[in-house]
Each structure stands twice: as structure tokens, then as C-alpha cells.
Design a protein around this motif. Structure first.
Motif, PDB file in Angstrom:
ATOM      1  N   UNK A 167       0.802  -1.216   0.000  1.00 32.87           N
ATOM      2  CA  UNK A 167       0.000   0.000   0.000  1.00 32.87           C
ATOM      3  C   UNK A 167       0.832   1.261   0.000  1.00 32.87           C
ATOM      4  N   UNK A 168       2.147   1.117  -0.160  1.00 36.61           N
ATOM      5  CA  UNK A 168       3.027   2.293  -0.142  1.00 36.61           C
ATOM      6  C   UNK A 168       3.079   3.040  -1.460  1.00 36.61           C
ATOM      7  N   UNK A 169       2.361   2.560  -2.449  1.00 35.68           N
ATOM      8  CA  UNK A 169       2.318   3.248  -3.729  1.00 35.68           C
ATOM      9  C   UNK A 169       2.959   2.470  -4.861  1.00 35.68           C
ATOM     10  N   UNK A 170       3.743   1.443  -4.512  1.00 34.88           N
ATOM     11  CA  UNK A 170       4.385   0.617  -5.550  1.00 34.88           C
ATOM     12  C   UNK A 170       3.903  -0.823  -5.429  1.00 34.88           C
ATOM     13  N   UNK A 171       4.160  -1.430  -4.273  1.00 29.60           N
ATOM     14  CA  UNK A 171       3.680  -2.794  -4.020  1.00 29.60           C
ATOM     15  C   UNK A 171       2.255  -2.703  -3.492  1.00 29.60           C
ATOM     16  N   UNK A 172       1.347  -3.455  -4.127  1.00 26.76           N
ATOM     17  CA  UNK A 172      -0.042  -3.470  -3.690  1.00 26.76           C
ATOM     18  C   UNK A 172      -0.566  -4.895  -3.783  1.00 26.76           C
ATOM     19  N   UNK A 173      -0.864  -5.466  -2.636  1.00 23.72           N
ATOM     20  CA  UNK A 173      -1.368  -6.841  -2.624  1.00 23.72           C
ATOM     21  C   UNK A 173      -2.804  -6.927  -3.141  1.00 23.72           C
ATOM     22  N   UNK A 174      -3.480  -5.768  -3.239  1.00 18.72           N
ATOM     23  CA  UNK A 174      -4.880  -5.654  -3.672  1.00 18.72           C
ATOM     24  C   UNK A 174      -5.848  -6.326  -2.700  1.00 18.72           C
ATOM     25  N   UNK A 175      -5.377  -6.660  -1.496  1.00 19.64           N
ATOM     26  CA  UNK A 175      -6.242  -7.237  -0.475  1.00 19.64           C
ATOM     27  C   UNK A 175      -6.960  -6.119   0.280  1.00 19.64           C
ATOM     28  N   UNK A 176      -8.050  -6.429   0.972  1.00 18.25           N
ATOM     29  CA  UNK A 176      -8.784  -5.405   1.717  1.00 18.25           C
ATOM     30  C   UNK A 176      -7.939  -4.736   2.797  1.00 18.25           C
ATOM     31  N   UNK A 177      -7.011  -5.473   3.392  1.00 16.40           N
ATOM     32  CA  UNK A 177      -6.127  -4.927   4.422  1.00 16.40           C
ATOM     33  C   UNK A 177      -4.675  -5.167   4.016  1.00 16.40           C
ATOM     34  N   UNK A 178      -3.802  -4.308   4.496  1.00 16.93           N
ATOM     35  CA  UNK A 178      -2.387  -4.390   4.114  1.00 16.93           C
ATOM     36  C   UNK A 178      -1.719  -5.602   4.751  1.00 16.93           C
ATOM     37  N   UNK A 179      -0.755  -6.157   4.038  1.00 15.38           N
ATOM     38  CA  UNK A 179       0.075  -7.231   4.573  1.00 15.38           C
ATOM     39  C   UNK A 179       1.024  -6.662   5.622  1.00 15.38           C
ATOM     40  N   UNK A 180       1.496  -7.466   6.568  1.00 13.71           N
ATOM     41  CA  UNK A 180       1.241  -8.918   6.682  1.00 13.71           C
ATOM     42  C   UNK A 180      -0.114  -9.229   7.325  1.00 13.71           C
ATOM     43  N   UNK A 181      -0.646 -10.384   6.945  1.00 13.04           N
ATOM     44  CA  UNK A 181      -1.906 -10.891   7.493  1.00 13.04           C
ATOM     45  C   UNK A 181      -1.737 -12.361   7.854  1.00 13.04           C
ATOM     46  N   UNK A 182      -2.665 -12.846   8.662  1.00 12.38           N
ATOM     47  CA  UNK A 182      -2.608 -14.263   9.057  1.00 12.38           C
ATOM     48  C   UNK A 182      -3.050 -15.164   7.912  1.00 12.38           C
ATOM     49  N   UNK A 183      -4.133 -14.784   7.238  1.00  8.78           N
ATOM     50  CA  UNK A 183      -4.666 -15.574   6.131  1.00  8.78           C
ATOM     51  C   UNK A 183      -5.524 -14.665   5.262  1.00  8.78           C
ATOM     52  N   UNK A 184      -6.268 -15.288   4.354  1.00 12.72           N
ATOM     53  CA  UNK A 184      -7.091 -14.517   3.415  1.00 12.72           C
ATOM     54  C   UNK A 184      -8.540 -14.405   3.873  1.00 12.72           C
ATOM     55  N   UNK A 185      -8.763 -14.536   5.173  1.00  9.18           N
ATOM     56  CA  UNK A 185     -10.141 -14.498   5.676  1.00  9.18           C
ATOM     57  C   UNK A 185     -10.794 -13.137   5.464  1.00  9.18           C
TER      58      UNK A 185
END
Length: 282
Positions: A167-185
């Protein structure tokens, strides 16, 4: 011919000649011992001052070289981490595309997205560990760095930070919340083509950042090569100005030794002349 026990002009002349030879001999011995023909300002003020200025310039270049070596370590570390992130993103894209398969049930696509998250977490660990000398060009809020590239403090090379945090402007996981996360829940629905396109755009942005870091590293290498060459050329120039030619100095020393021997003989002859006065009283 005038004889005198007071003036003894010939003896004095011989002594003066011997004194001159001894001074010259001391100078030659000093040059041989030090390897310098201009060891102090008394040996040649203008050349000594010029050599000192050149030494000062090389001293500043040495500091610039240290600055460039440190910057090279920072950029190399950041580049290695960024390349690792790019490799992980390739795997992440595969998981993301596979998860869009509508033939998969929810358990299947969530398993793929859990792998996606795990790979993304590894990418963020690389970001966190990309520090060299406590400088990290990839972390959130990283500042650009300036590097000395010559003896002129105004001649500095700027290297831009590349924020690869999620989410810093270059790398974007496109997930609802920024990484790191526990899983894709956190994903409410299956990934779709829009999410894939956004992630591909992020991959392209990361690769562009890697390219910029690579250009910066190459520029540092070129500038370092030039700086080392300048230092070597300046050292050689200083040597041409102040270093003694030991072959010549050796030849001079041998010639002085011969002249000293002859001077001693001349002094002995001059000392004999006043003795002839005693014969007048025999």
C-alpha cells in the motif's frame, strides 16, 4: 707568493668547499632515506604547496569513496530484496489467477489465497530486512539518500527510496487490508479479473522500481571507477612533483663521495703550505 699563519686563505677555501660538499651530501642522504626530493617547504615552497593541495583533494576524494561504498551497500541490499519481492510476486500472481477459476469451491480458492497471503508476507519480510548500515530504501517512509561522488561537496548523487511496503504506492497486494496478514479471511468474495489486473499493475511498478535501483547501482559503479582513477592519477602527479629519482640520487651520492675524497686531499695540501714558514727559521 705570500705566506701567513693568520689568514691561511687556501685552507679556508678548502674548508668551505668541504662544508658545501657535506651539506650536499646530507641533502642527498635525506632524499634517499625519505624517497622525496621535496619533503618540506624549504626544499621548494611552490611545489610543496601544490603537492599539499593535491593531497588535500585526494583526501576529500577518499571520503567521497567511503560515501559511495556505503551507498553501494545500501543499494545492493535494497536491490537484492526488491528482486526477491518480484520473484515472490510472480508466484503470487499464479495463485491469484488460479483463485479466479469459477470451477473451484470456496475452500479451494481460499486455500490458494492463503498461499497468496503467505507469499506476500514473505515479500514484506524482505522489505523489513533490506537495511544496510541502518538505511532501508524499501521500508515505509524511507528517505532518499545523497552520495558524495567527488571532492566537491556540491557534487552529490541522489538515490531515490522505493517504498515497497504494502500500500506504499508501488507494491499493492490488492487485499482489503495491508500485509502482513494471518490468512485470506478478509476476502469476502472470490478474486476477479479486476483484482488480477491491479496486481499486474503493481508488479510492473515493482519491476520499474527495481530498474531504477539497478540504474542507480550502475551509476555508482561508474562514478566509483572514475573517482579511483582520479585518485590514482593525482597520486602519480604528486609523485612526479615530490618523489626523488633514487637512481640519480645514488649517482650523485657516489660523485659526492669522490669529491669529498678529493676535498680532503686538497685540504691536506693546503694545510702543508703554512708549514713551509718553519723552514725559513732553520
Amino acid at each position: 707568493m705570500t705566506y701567513s699563519v693568520h689568514s691561511m686563505a687556501s685552507v679556508n677555501s678548502a674548508l668551505q668547499h668541504m662544508d658545501m660538499l657535506q651539506r650536499d651530501s646530507v641533502k642527498v642522504h635525506t632524499r634517499i632515506a625519505t624517497g622525496l626530493k621535496i619533503g618540506s617547504a624549504s626544499d621548494g615552497g611552490a611545489i610543496w604547496a601544490l603537492a599539499q593541495g593535491m593531497r588535500a583533494s585526494n583526501g576529500a576524494r577518499g571520503e567521497a569513496l567511503t560515501s559511495m561504498d556505503l551507498a553501494t551497500g545500501v543499494v545492493e541490499t535494497a536491490l537484492a530484496a526488491a528482486e526477491g519481492i518480484s520473484d515472490l510476486m510472480v508466484e503470487m500472481q499464479g495463485k491469484l489467477v488460479a483463485a479466479t477459476d469459477t470451477s473451484l469451491d470456496e475452500r479451494g480458492w481460499r486455500t490458494l489465497m492463503n498461499d497468496f497471503v503467505a507469499l506476500g508476507n514473505q515479500a514484506q519480510h524482505l522489505v523489513a530486512n533490506a537495511a544496510f548500515n541502518d538505511i532501508n530504501l524499501l521500508e515505509a517512509g524511507a528517505a532518499d539518500i545523497s552520495v558524495l561522488v567527488s571532492e566537491n561537496p556540491n557534487a552529490q548523487m541522489a538515490i531515490a527510496a522505493e517504498d515497497l511496503s504494502d500500500g506504499g504506492g508501488i507494491f499493492d497486494s490488492t487485499l482489503p487490508a495491508s500485509l502482513p496478514q494471518t490468512d485470506a479471511s478478509g476476502l469476502a468474495t472470490r478474486p476477479d479479473a479486476t483484482m488480477v489486473a491491479d496486481f499486474e499493475a503493481s508488479m510492473n511498478a515493482v519491476n520499474a522500481a527495481i530498474s531504477r535501483l539497478g540504474v542507480s547501482l550502475k551509476t555508482l559503479e561508474i562514478q566509483r571507477t572514475l573517482l579511483v582513477k582520479q585518485i590514482d592519477v593525482t597520486d602519480a602527479g604528486i609523485g612526479n612533483l615530490v618523489d626523488a629519482d633514487l637512481g640519480r640520487e645514488s649517482a650523485k651520492l657516489k660523485a659526492l663521495m669522490v669529491r669529498e675524497d678529493l676535498g680532503l686531499q686538497a685540504l691536506a695540501i693546503a694545510n702543508e703550505a703554512p708549514r713551509t714558514i718553519l723552514r725559513f727559521f732553520q
